[in-house]
Enzyme design. Structure first.
Site: not given
Ligand SMILES: [Zn+2]
Length: 416
Positions: A55, A89, A287, A57, A283
């Site tokens: 998982h 995403n 940012h 991103h 995960d």
């Protein structure tokens, strides 16, 4: 044949062994002694299977000011991760075959490690056209990327995924159980998105699951874990294992589902140690500090973590808080099995994805060392045990703890 030696974790035990690696980067032989054209002797160092992180991103394409595929996969390698499951995403979101192909072509040739790609089917019709994806991801509540699924569609998507034999990973929070109000800090964020919201979503999934291969992403509490149906799998993140609302992180600790209380964290850790949780997944959701530093309620949820999962847990294994077999199962063999990829195990015929490390060597985690594009980590200063050498299909991609080569990673598809 290339030969790599060390104290190898093989069939649940450590022992001095030689691994013979063939030209395709697969393990061709495992013996006490082997001779090869090229021999690398790691002596006393442990040799473990490379980690599989289900998982992440990596924000590529579309959000590459936060992270990109070269930077994120290089950081993963530094932390001993040799395969990632990349979430859908990104921009545009991977909700159609065209978007899947576009993402696959954008990422090609830019990864330091191997990767599988998830898709986010908006409906069962879309699911049918997304056969090339390794797995599906469903969001039951709002999070980065606006992929929240209409609850009425979830059942049909599970049925279609089951007919393809494909894994469905779910962000399980029931928005109807959220409380009104704006979060001001970590404790209020945790109360607004309570444990009941997770437990409720997980138990709903249990009822409509059918024969789908269901995987619950990031469980944060015993209540959610107790609701995971028999036969489904689940993962825990290092931030839910190592951080909680009592830490002075402010918006830097804002994640969804939220960090919980110290008591919840203790209970989660015990459940993990006792084998009730299948996999550790980071995960990894970077940012920039500028984005995170706004007012708490506007700060985007998510923390980076792909490079620190293994070092943090290896340190705990060294301290005797979890067993080495448990660590390897949760970070390598079980996640590989869940994703259905030929990784995560030191065995003849498997890819020679390996990490070599000295478990006695630990160091304080420093963001600079991790090379994230976002430049920070919520685990700053905590002790970690980093790999010294990392191999991807037999090639060293990290040497002396530093990235050695780039762009050897390939898109992998599950075995069918
Ligand atoms: Zn996520």
């Amino acid at each position: 044949m290339r030969v790599i030696r060390g104290r190898v974790f093989f069939r649940g035990q450590l022992g001095p062994l030689s691994l013979g690696i063939d030209e395709d980067g697969k393990i061709a032989a495992i013996k006490k002694t082997l001779r090869g054209d090229e021999e690398i002797d790691h002596g006393d160092l442990l040799i473990l299977p490379g980690c599989v992180d289900l998982h992440v991103h990596m924000r590529d394409p579309g959000l590459t000011h936060k992270e990109d595929f070269p930077s994120g996969t290089r950081s993963a390698a530094i932390g001993g991760v040799t395969t990632v499951g990349e979430m859908p995403n990104t921009l545009p979101p991977v909700t159609s075959r065209a978007a899947f192909e576009r993402k696959a072509s954008v990422l090609r040739g830019r990864a330091a490690i191997d990767y599988a790609l998830y898709a986010a089917p908006p409906s069962s019709d879309a699911t049918a056209t997304l056969e090339e994806a390794a797995a599906f991801k469903i969001y039951m509540a709002e999070s980065t990327g606006g992929l929240q699924m209409n609850p009425a569609n979830v059942g049909a998507v599970l049925v279609e995924a089951a007919s393809q034999g494909k894994l469905v990973a779910v962000h399980a929070e029931d928005p109807e159980k959220f409380l009104a109000g704006k979060p001001r800090d970590l404790p209020s964020h945790a109360s607004i998105r309570p444990k009941e919201a997770e437990a409720s979503a997980v138990s709903t999934l249990g009822k409509i699951r059918g024969s789908a291969k269901l995987h619950i992403a990031h469980v944060t509490c015993i209540e959610a874990l107790d609701a995971v149906p028999i036969g489904a799998t689940c993962e825990v993140t290092p931030h839910h294992l190592f951080l909680d609302v009592s830490k002075p992180l402010g918006s830097h600790g804002k994640v969804n589902p939220p960090l919980r209380s110290p008591q919840d964290r203790d209970a989660l850790w015990s459940a993990f140690r006792n084998g009730r949780i299948d996999a550790v997944a980071s995960d990894h959701a970077p940012h920039t500090l500028e984005e995170k530093d706004g007012p708490f309620d506007e700060s985007p949820a998510g923390v980076p973590g792909v490079a620190t999962s293994f070092p943090l847990l290896m340190r705990r294994a060294r301290a005797g808080e979890i067993s080495l077999p448990r660590l390897v199962a949760s970070m390598a063999s079980r996640p590989a099995e869940i994703l259905g990829v030929p990784k995560g195990l030191i065995e003849v015929g498997r890819d020679a994805d390996l990490i070599a490390l000295d478990p006695r060597q630990s160091e304080p985690i420093r963001a600079k060392r991790l090379r994230y594009k976002c430049g920070w980590t919520p685990f700053e200063g905590m002790e970690g045990c980093f790999p010294r050498t990392v191999y991807l299909r037999g090639d060293a991609i990290v040497e002396d703890g530093e990235p050695a080569t780039d762009h050897r990673g390939r898109l992998i598809r599950p075995l069918s």
